[in-house]
Design an enzyme around this catalytic site. Sequence first.
Site, PDB file in Angstrom:
ATOM      1  N   GLU A  53      30.872  42.328  41.714  1.00 11.07           N
ATOM      2  CA  GLU A  53      30.402  41.066  41.146  1.00 11.07           C
ATOM      3  C   GLU A  53      31.594  40.113  41.093  1.00 11.07           C
ATOM      4  O   GLU A  53      32.678  40.496  40.648  1.00 11.07           O
ATOM      5  CB  GLU A  53      29.867  41.298  39.734  1.00 11.07           C
ATOM      6  CG  GLU A  53      29.461  40.028  39.013  1.00 11.07           C
ATOM      7  CD  GLU A  53      29.051  40.302  37.572  1.00 11.07           C
ATOM      8  OE1 GLU A  53      27.969  39.832  37.191  1.00 11.07           O
ATOM      9  OE2 GLU A  53      29.807  40.983  36.838  1.00 11.07           O
ATOM     10  N   GLU A 119      42.637  48.402  48.811  1.00 10.58           N
ATOM     11  CA  GLU A 119      43.083  49.488  49.674  1.00 10.58           C
ATOM     12  C   GLU A 119      41.918  49.903  50.563  1.00 10.58           C
ATOM     13  O   GLU A 119      40.853  50.270  50.066  1.00 10.58           O
ATOM     14  CB  GLU A 119      43.542  50.684  48.839  1.00 10.58           C
ATOM     15  CG  GLU A 119      44.003  51.866  49.659  1.00 10.58           C
ATOM     16  CD  GLU A 119      44.372  53.071  48.811  1.00 10.58           C
ATOM     17  OE1 GLU A 119      45.143  53.901  49.292  1.00 10.58           O
ATOM     18  OE2 GLU A 119      43.862  53.180  47.663  1.00 10.58           O
TER      19      GLU A 119
END
Length: 137
Positions: A53, A119
């Site tokens: 979100e 990552e």
Amino acid sequence: MKTLFVSYRVNDLDRSLAFYTALGYAQLGRAEPGDGSRLVILAFPGEAAASLELVHRPAGGSVDVGSGFDHLAIQVDDLAATLGRLTAAGLKPGPAQYPGGSDGPKTSWLTDPDGYRIELVQWPPEHPGGITAEDFA
């Protein structure tokens, strides 16, 4: 219980939405809860439910990423292909790294417009998706 999604406060919703769309997320919905706040709910294609979100809350002031949050990890099927696609889309991922040696996962890092680190992880073929307790056995 289960984790539903991560929510990031962002300084510029349109800029952040463009970044995460280029990363591969798709928009599931938008809301304007009031006070000038806006939010967008995102998921990767194939995900059954929301996973991210983005919240723009101007009344809350500027986003300060240095609040203790470290990074978001995203699994990819083919890191080299993903890095090529992201670079072509104008994003700037770092080079592939091999933190577990040549037989371990491949990773790369990039940073979103507000400074959140991401990552990207490609697991070895025999590894199940995600980190499990067996990774620490």
